[in-house]
Scaffold this active site. Structure first.
Site, PDB file in Angstrom:
ATOM      1  N   GLN A 133       0.779  -1.416  -0.307  1.00 56.77           N
ATOM      2  CA  GLN A 133      -0.015   0.133  -0.196  1.00 56.77           C
ATOM      3  C   GLN A 133       0.922   1.376  -0.054  1.00 56.77           C
ATOM      4  O   GLN A 133       1.883   1.423   0.657  1.00 56.77           O
ATOM      5  CB  GLN A 133      -1.098   0.183   1.284  1.00 56.77           C
ATOM      6  CG  GLN A 133      -1.753   0.610   1.265  1.00 56.77           C
ATOM      7  CD  GLN A 133      -2.004   1.505   3.419  1.00 56.77           C
ATOM      8  OE1 GLN A 133      -0.332   1.056   3.540  1.00 56.77           O
ATOM      9  NE2 GLN A 133      -2.663   2.286   3.552  1.00 56.77           N
ATOM     10  N   SER A 136       1.644   7.215   1.777  1.00 56.35           N
ATOM     11  CA  SER A 136       2.872   8.165   2.712  1.00 56.35           C
ATOM     12  C   SER A 136       3.437   8.137   1.795  1.00 56.35           C
ATOM     13  O   SER A 136       3.739   7.898   0.687  1.00 56.35           O
ATOM     14  CB  SER A 136       3.325   7.552   4.036  1.00 56.35           C
ATOM     15  OG  SER A 136       1.819   7.290   5.338  1.00 56.35           O
ATOM     16  N   SER A 168       5.706  -0.377   3.345  1.00 57.51           N
ATOM     17  CA  SER A 168       5.598  -2.067   4.360  1.00 57.51           C
ATOM     18  C   SER A 168       6.131  -2.619   3.211  1.00 57.51           C
ATOM     19  O   SER A 168       5.675  -2.958   2.638  1.00 57.51           O
ATOM     20  CB  SER A 168       4.612  -2.017   5.022  1.00 57.51           C
ATOM     21  OG  SER A 168       5.016  -1.353   5.958  1.00 57.51           O
ATOM     22  N   GLU A 251      -7.779  -1.284   7.473  1.00 53.56           N
ATOM     23  CA  GLU A 251      -6.217  -1.615   7.825  1.00 53.56           C
ATOM     24  C   GLU A 251      -6.359  -0.724   9.261  1.00 53.56           C
ATOM     25  O   GLU A 251      -6.176  -2.098   9.597  1.00 53.56           O
ATOM     26  CB  GLU A 251      -5.322  -0.403   7.181  1.00 53.56           C
ATOM     27  CG  GLU A 251      -3.810  -0.239   8.115  1.00 53.56           C
ATOM     28  CD  GLU A 251      -3.069   1.122   7.084  1.00 53.56           C
ATOM     29  OE1 GLU A 251      -3.462   2.132   6.295  1.00 53.56           O
ATOM     30  OE2 GLU A 251      -1.883   0.562   7.466  1.00 53.56           O
ATOM     31  N   GLU A 377      -3.107   9.550  17.497  1.00 53.38           N
ATOM     32  CA  GLU A 377      -3.568  10.975  18.237  1.00 53.38           C
ATOM     33  C   GLU A 377      -4.722  11.442  17.463  1.00 53.38           C
ATOM     34  O   GLU A 377      -5.827  11.516  17.231  1.00 53.38           O
ATOM     35  CB  GLU A 377      -2.358  11.804  18.251  1.00 53.38           C
ATOM     36  CG  GLU A 377      -1.652  11.898  19.185  1.00 53.38           C
ATOM     37  CD  GLU A 377      -0.383  10.816  19.098  1.00 53.38           C
ATOM     38  OE1 GLU A 377      -0.363  10.272  18.477  1.00 53.38           O
ATOM     39  OE2 GLU A 377      -0.037  10.526  19.918  1.00 53.38           O
TER      40      GLU A 377
END
Ligand code: FAD
Length: 408
Positions: A133, A136, A168, A251, A377
């Site tokens: 995937q 980012s 990853s 995910e 967060e």
């Protein structure tokens, strides 16, 4: 196919249960204590994962709820629940496939065209191909909608340029799902599209990143004039954000609420370890283990609730964030409990203890679970805004074209 656990005849459930049990007994995976981090697999564990998955597929136990036409077993959610229950007490060596199966496969199934599903799903399900995937970027992590990788249509091909990071498993994956900007004149969430990319294309450069554990699970990935066929677009043009949200939910559910892989319950191993090391009667250890066991049971119920909602046709919503946050907190609890048990061996283990390294890896990897798939967060923000109805974070550039928003 959808049904509740009671709709399948008991005899059929028993038959399916014993089929899974005999599969696992033959594979004898129980003695395999290894736990790879996300994307952190060497050739041996990769081969093991692939051949295990192929065996699973040949036994009719892979892609349980996916249609037979696309390489799945075409069975019900009840079958999946039974599989999860039985497999929980075994070690499946399939962590290197967790993104491929937990995220990319459901995306192909939900958003792929018939041709895309026919072409890509069977090999994904059998483990013949592995998927990663690519969301980012160096300037877009939590705020992934601000990403800069560009895709431009040139005749009947898309041309992709840009950089991804923290991908990853990119170094061992065959295909990837990438989100790229297709219209910079639209606000950031609206000009994105998802694509299938062939990771072996020479225009894709993969550079591994070294981690504190010594492993290299992540990569930087550079696209330089990567040409892909037009029909490698997944979903609608400029609707990539909706797909990205679905994938992030898969995910989060996969990290926080699935069975197996990264989400394997740790309490059975730790209880065994306490017994083997003569610490099972220590009241503090017992309390820690009980606490972990209870929380892992609750995690299982959260997972089951989400899977039931999904099988009833609902798209996983912000409850995926609850599952993800909970899974991350439990990973840290499991880390702390394992340190209490193995003590200094969590850092320096006896050379003769061939399983010693697993505790260090699990300890070092636990923090990453609080970051992957959106940080704790960010999950708290989502729960605050979308579950509790608290005011949204202010955004001074709301509605502005992506190209007009200043960025470093
Ligand atoms: C184990 C692991 C596997 C990963 N695998 C992949 C992968 O396969 N593919 C992929 O695309 N990415 C992957 N990632 C990347 C991951 O999705 C990002 O690291 C994550 O989204 C955070 O982005 P960032 O690292 O850029 O941190 P930033 O977004 O820069 O955040 C830095 C800090 O600021 C905080 N923060 C940011 N925004 C807010 C806010 N609005 N409110 C409160 N706090 C905020 C964050 O919580 C964090 O503590 C992986 C990461 C890990 C750890």
């Amino acid at each position: 196919m959808s049904d509740t656990i009671n709709e399948l005849a008991d005899s059929e459930k028993d038959l399916f249960r014993s089929k899974i049990e005999s599969f696992f007994s033959e594979q004898n995976t129980q003695t395999d204590q290894s736990q790879d981090g996300i994307g952190d697999a060497d050739t041996t564990s990769l081969d093991k994962a692939k051949s295990f998955q192929m065996d699973l597929s040949q036994a009719g136990l892979a892609g349980i709820t996916f249609p037979e036409e696309y390489g799945g077993a075409g069975l019900s959610d009840t079958h999946q629940e039974i599989f999860n229950e039985v497999s929980a007490s075994w070690h499946m060596p399939t962590s290197p496939l967790s993104i491929s199966h937990g995220m990319c496969l459901p995306m192909l199934n939900q958003f792929g065209t018939h041709e895309q599903k026919l072409r890509f799903m069977p090999d994904n399900i059998s483990g013949k191909t592995i998927w990663c995937q690519l969301f980012s970027e160096p300037g877009a992590g939590s705020d992934v909608a601000s990403l800069s990788t560009r895709a431009v249509l040139d005749g009947d091909q898309w041309v992709i340029n840009g950089q991804k990071v923290w991908t990853s498993g990119a170094h061992y994956c065959d295909y990837g799902l990438v989100v790229a900007r297709t219209d910079p004149s639209l606000p950031k969430h609206r000009g994105l599209t998802m694509f299938i990319v062939d990771m072996s294309d020479p225009a894709v450069e993969i550079r591994p990143l070294k981690q504190i554990s010594g492993g290299s699970g992540f990569n930087e990935v550079f696209f330089t004039d990567l040409h892909i066929p037009k029909n490698f677009q997944l979903g609608e043009l400029n609707q990539g954000w909706n797909l990205a949200i679905s994938m992030l939910m898969f995910e989060r559910v996969s990290i926080g609420a699935s069975a197996g892989g990264l989400n394997t319950d740790r309490s059975p191993d730790l209880i065994r370890l306490a017994q083997d090391s003569g610490q099972a009667n220590d009241p503090i250890i017992r309390q820690k283990l009980t606490d972990l066991w209870i929380k892992e049971k609750i995690k299982g119920f959260i997972g089951q609730r989400i899977r039931d909602a999904v099988s009833a046709g609902q798209v996983p919503g912000p409850e995926g964030s609850i599952a993800k946050l909970n899974g991350a907190l439990i990973a840290r609890l499991a880390r702390d409990t394992s340190i209490s048990l193995v003590k200094a061996e969590a850092q320096a283990w006896d050379a003769e203890n061939e399983n010693g390294e697993q505790w260090t890896n699990a300890c070092l990897g636990a923090a990453g679970i609080s970051i992957a798939g959106g940080t704790d967060e960010v999950q708290r923000n989502i729960i605050g805004e979308r579950v509790l109805g608290l005011p949204k974070e202010p955004d001074p550039f709301k509605g502005a074209a992506w190209e007009d928003v200043p960025r470093s």
